[in-house]
Scaffold this motif. Structure first.
Motif, PDB file in Angstrom:
ATOM      1  N   THR A 176       0.861  -1.184   0.000  1.00 18.96           N
ATOM      2  CA  THR A 176       0.000   0.000   0.000  1.00 18.96           C
ATOM      3  C   THR A 176       0.897   1.234   0.000  1.00 18.96           C
ATOM      4  O   THR A 176       2.096   1.155   0.300  1.00 18.96           O
ATOM      5  CB  THR A 176      -0.960   0.008   1.205  1.00 18.96           C
ATOM      6  N   ILE A 177       0.304   2.388  -0.337  1.00 21.49           N
ATOM      7  CA  ILE A 177       1.100   3.556  -0.686  1.00 21.49           C
ATOM      8  C   ILE A 177       0.653   4.814   0.054  1.00 21.49           C
ATOM      9  O   ILE A 177      -0.536   5.056   0.216  1.00 21.49           O
ATOM     10  CB  ILE A 177       0.940   3.868  -2.197  1.00 21.49           C
ATOM     11  N   VAL A 178       1.634   5.613   0.449  1.00 22.18           N
ATOM     12  CA  VAL A 178       1.428   7.010   0.824  1.00 22.18           C
ATOM     13  C   VAL A 178       2.367   7.794  -0.087  1.00 22.18           C
ATOM     14  O   VAL A 178       3.567   7.519  -0.131  1.00 22.18           O
ATOM     15  CB  VAL A 178       1.763   7.280   2.303  1.00 22.18           C
ATOM     16  N   ILE A 179       1.809   8.730  -0.856  1.00 24.83           N
ATOM     17  CA  ILE A 179       2.620   9.449  -1.842  1.00 24.83           C
ATOM     18  C   ILE A 179       2.525  10.958  -1.633  1.00 24.83           C
ATOM     19  O   ILE A 179       1.454  11.477  -1.318  1.00 24.83           O
ATOM     20  CB  ILE A 179       2.214   9.064  -3.283  1.00 24.83           C
ATOM     21  N   LYS A 180       3.671  11.618  -1.798  1.00 21.40           N
ATOM     22  CA  LYS A 180       3.738  13.080  -1.761  1.00 21.40           C
ATOM     23  C   LYS A 180       4.440  13.533  -3.029  1.00 21.40           C
ATOM     24  O   LYS A 180       5.584  13.156  -3.295  1.00 21.40           O
ATOM     25  CB  LYS A 180       4.523  13.554  -0.535  1.00 21.40           C
ATOM     26  N   SER A 181       3.748  14.318  -3.826  1.00 21.26           N
ATOM     27  CA  SER A 181       4.327  14.800  -5.082  1.00 21.26           C
ATOM     28  C   SER A 181       5.139  16.071  -4.849  1.00 21.26           C
ATOM     29  O   SER A 181       5.057  16.690  -3.786  1.00 21.26           O
ATOM     30  CB  SER A 181       3.210  15.100  -6.084  1.00 21.26           C
TER      31      SER A 181
END
Length: 199
Positions: A176-181
């Motif tokens: 699973t993912i936590v993303i910050k662009s």
């Protein structure tokens, strides 16, 4: 943008819900070629938001890792189709957002499409390996397992390609993912995330 229109306000996607940041703060995403063109207001997330996102990713991890890899791959193939079908819009929005020329922006989006098609195929190729054991009647093998939650921080220069290079392989492998662009290109990353949500 007409003076009377207000820029769209975007939110974070946490646990399948589009939510405002805990601080309720935002920052403006401004077209570098026309600084009167505000693309939108994006959430200025804080530690509380990160904690919520990590907790949501942790809660989703068991169900996602138990989804068979070929089924995860089917969803990613659908994602590739969505990206392909929306390539022109994503390209135009990327150019508006960061000033990358249209041909380069289109190549950036195409990288995400290609990565997703390719990686979807890996869902049926997540092979382990076997090795001869030193003892009779023993069998040694390697089984690939997800590592858990992936925290992804991506830069501005390839705002859809680089997130896809990190996000898609992690997903097909059951993480699973936590993303910050990058803060200069939040719309391009958000377009990728919305496409994932649609798939």
């Amino acid at each position: 943008m007409t003076p009377a229109s207000k820029p769209k306000r975007y939110r974070n996607l946490i646990a399948g819900e589009w939510t405002a940041t805990g601080s309720n703060g935002t920052f403006k995403n401004i077209n570098p070629a026309d600084t009167t063109d505000i693309i939108g207001r994006f959430p200025k997330s804080n530690a509380e938001d990160v904690d919520k996102a990590v907790a949501a990713a942790k809660a989703a991890a068991t169900k996602w890792r138990q989804t068979p890899a070929p089924k995860r791959a089917e969803l990613l193939f659908t994602l590739a189709e969505i990206l392909r079908d929306n390539k022109q819009r994503y390209t135009e929005e990327m150019t508006r957002e960061m000033g990358k020329v249209v041909k380069e922006a289109g190549g950036d989006v195409q990288e995400a499409i290609d990565c997703t098609y390719y990686t979807a195929g890996e869902g049926r190729r997540l092979h382990g390996f076997t090795t001869p054991a030193e003892m009779k009647n023993k069998f040694a093998m390697c089984v690939r397992q997800p590592v858990g939650i992936s925290g992804l921080i991506t830069p501005f220069n390839f705002p859809m390609a680089i997130p896809s290079w990190k996000l898609i392989p992690a997903l097909v492998c059951g993480n699973t993912i936590v993303i910050k662009s990058g803060e200069d290109v939040p719309l391009s990353a958000l377009n990728l995330v919305k496409a994932c949500e649609q798939a």
